[in-house]
Design an enzyme around this catalytic site. Structure first.
Site, mmCIF file in Angstrom:
data_model
loop_
_atom_site.group_PDB
_atom_site.id
_atom_site.type_symbol
_atom_site.label_atom_id
_atom_site.label_comp_id
_atom_site.label_asym_id
_atom_site.label_seq_id
_atom_site.Cartn_x
_atom_site.Cartn_y
_atom_site.Cartn_z
ATOM 1 N N SER A 44 0.858 -1.180 0.000
ATOM 2 C CA SER A 44 0.000 0.000 0.000
ATOM 3 C C SER A 44 0.890 1.225 0.000
ATOM 4 O O SER A 44 1.689 1.412 0.911
ATOM 5 C CB SER A 44 -0.913 0.017 1.230
ATOM 6 N N ARG A 45 0.778 2.046 -1.058
ATOM 7 C CA ARG A 45 1.664 3.213 -1.159
ATOM 8 C C ARG A 45 1.228 4.341 -0.232
ATOM 9 O O ARG A 45 1.924 5.328 -0.092
ATOM 10 C CB ARG A 45 1.729 3.689 -2.609
ATOM 11 N N VAL A 46 0.047 4.204 0.362
ATOM 12 C CA VAL A 46 -0.390 5.181 1.366
ATOM 13 C C VAL A 46 0.148 4.772 2.735
ATOM 14 O O VAL A 46 0.562 5.600 3.548
ATOM 15 C CB VAL A 46 -1.929 5.299 1.378
#
Length: 506
Positions: free
Chosen positions: A364-366
């Site tokens: 998850s890039r968040v």
């Protein structure tokens, strides 16, 4: 009889004075060829790309090709009712669908028309299916979690409101099940859900609708279905129509979750239309703009800033792989557009790991920006622990004598994997997720038989809830494990093990 000419002339003048004639002008073209959901039309030089055209028998089409001597349109209805020589009119409108609160708890087709047999849907507003995504200055960074109720996702690959997280894997690995569990978990969280079924069987859509109804999730959900039996133009239109409905709610400041199931079939439908319209094929026969097909859809998912209402659209696109190949054309396209992916592996699924999430390939890039503090406290080391476990597990197969530290890592990894398993249609509340992960992180479960781990967690959770419910109430309300809370929790866990040690420990 004497004719009074002055009276006749006065009468004629009065009629001429009151005469009004409405002249109606319309651009009209002629169908040259029709078939396979495509119509080529001569005339209509002023037609716009994406414009709706009106055909005989109340059938509409959408302009997709603008050539020098004709236009190409996809038909949003039965093409057998159209024949060569039929007249076609411009509507001077782009494709729109009805939007409103009344769409919730209903099953509709890609045109927003009800297909659940519950009567008409009364709405007062229409929205175009294609709009430009909100600009950078209208957005803000993702900072609020979208809880899925699945420990493996909320702990390792968290999803935030306004994020685009891809669900990817082979067929029959639990992709749709994961999405449906996420919808069920939104109950009471003020999130509106839209499930867009693209190319699914009618029976599958009916089963999903029934499951949502059984779990009381249909009341805040709209199911939009373009099934496998429908023509390719409706499969092409469906995700954009679903996104238009999501934007209606987002613009009111609400949070929306939209699931596209799945974009692989959407790309195949678009490829079929493009080839029929004689567009140049590229890699795997997809047209050159297949990347733009999905980027202009997924870019519309975002979190708006407070000046623009503060609403959000969280998109969970689903893509199917062949033999786990995530480097194929459509998977790599969608991976590059989204903010991370949850990769489901068939080997893990067949081994009984459900959900079958490959921790190494999922990201998850968040990340932590979309996690509560309490979740960060218990989940920070899980990915490293599982990576160490997988590495040592592969080496331990070659040797029989293992030292104490290796055995400890293997036992901890086995317990952690077991904790991350979860049944379908049973998402957990935040306090239950935190409790289960805390038990695994603190190694309380390392000496418990694997088949006893879930019964132990269930019994221990109920035990603490009965004796000291304030611990879980504090976690749910404050979203953090305070030192005082942790001390109380440890005391209650120790009391539980004193009572039930013989029942669960090896």
């Amino acid at each position: 009889m004497k004719i009074k000419t002055n009276e006749i002339s006065a009468l004629i003048k009065e009629q001429i004075k009151n005469y009004h004639h409405n002249i109606e002008t319309s651009d009209v073209g002629t169908v040259v060829t029709v078939g396979d959901g495509i119509a080529l039309i001569y005339g209509l030089e002023q037609a716009m790309l994406g414009e709706l055209l009106e055909f005989p028998n109340d059938i509409f089409g959408m302009v997709m090709n603008l050539e020098s001597d004709h236009i190409g349109a996809v038909l949003l209805g039965d093409d057998t009712l159209i024949k060569e020589g039929d007249k076609v009119k411009r509507t001077k409108r782009v494709m729109e669908i009805p939007v409103g609160e009344a769409m919730l708890s209903r099953v509709v087709n890609a045109l927003g028309q009800p297909i659940d047999g519950l009567g008409d849907i009364q709405v007062k507003e229409n929205r175009p299916i294609e709009v430009i995504a909100p600009g950078v200055m209208k957005r803000e960074s993702v900072n609020t979690p979208l809880e899925t109720g699945l420990k493996a996702i909320d702990a390792i690959t968290p999803i935030g409101r306004g994020q685009r997280e891809l669900i990817i894997g082979d067929r029959q690995t639990g992709k749709t099940a994961l999405a449906i569990d996420t919808i069920i978990n939104q109950q009471g969280k003020n999130v509106i859900c839209i499930y867009v079924a693209i190319g699914q069987k009618n029976s599958t859509v009916a089963q999903i609708t029934q499951k949502l109804r059984e779990h009381d999730a249909l009341k805040y959900t709209c199911v939009m279905a373009a099934t496998a039996s429908e023509p390719a133009p409706l499969l092409y239109v469906a995700p954009y129509a679903g996104c238009a409905l999501a934007e209606y709610f987002m613009n009111q400041g609400k949070d929306v979750l939209i699931i596209y199931d799945d974009l692989s079939k959407h790309a195949v439908a678009y490829r079929a239309l493009s080839l029929l319209l004689k567009r140049s094929p590229g890699r795997e026969a997809y047209p050159g703009d297949v990347f733009y097909l999905h980027s202009r859809l997924l870019e519309r998912a975002c979190k708006l800033n407070k000046e623009n209402g503060g609403g959000s659209i969280t998109a969970l696109p689903i893509v199917e792989t062949q033999a786990g190949d995530i480097s194929a054309y459509i998977p790599t396209n969608v991976i590059s557009i989204t903010d991370g992916q949850i990769f489901l592996q068939s080997d893990l699924f067949n081994a009984g790991q459900r959900p079958a999430i490959d921790v190494g390939l999922s990201v998850s890039r968040v990340g932590g920006a979309a996690q509560f503090k309490a979740m960060k406290q218990v989940a920070s080391s899980i990915k490293i622990d599982l990576a160490n476990y997988e590495e040592i597990k592969s080496f331990s197969q070659f040797g029989s004598d293992l030292d104490a530290s290796t055995v400890k890592v293997l036992k901890h990894g086995n317990a952690l994997n077991e904790v991350l398993k979860q049944s379908q249609y049973s998402p957990f509340s935040l306090d239950r997720e935190i409790f289960d992960l805390y038990m695994a992180k603190r190694s309380y479960l390392d000496d418990v038989k694997l088949e006893n781990i879930h019964p132990l967690l269930e019994k221990c959770y109920d035990f603490i809830k009965t004796h000291n419910i304030k611990i879980f109430e504090s976690i749910n309300n404050e979203k953090i494990i305070t030192p005082e809370n942790e001390k109380e929790l440890q005391n209650e866990i120790e009391k539980f093990f004193e009572l039930y040690k013989d029942e669960f420990l090896k």
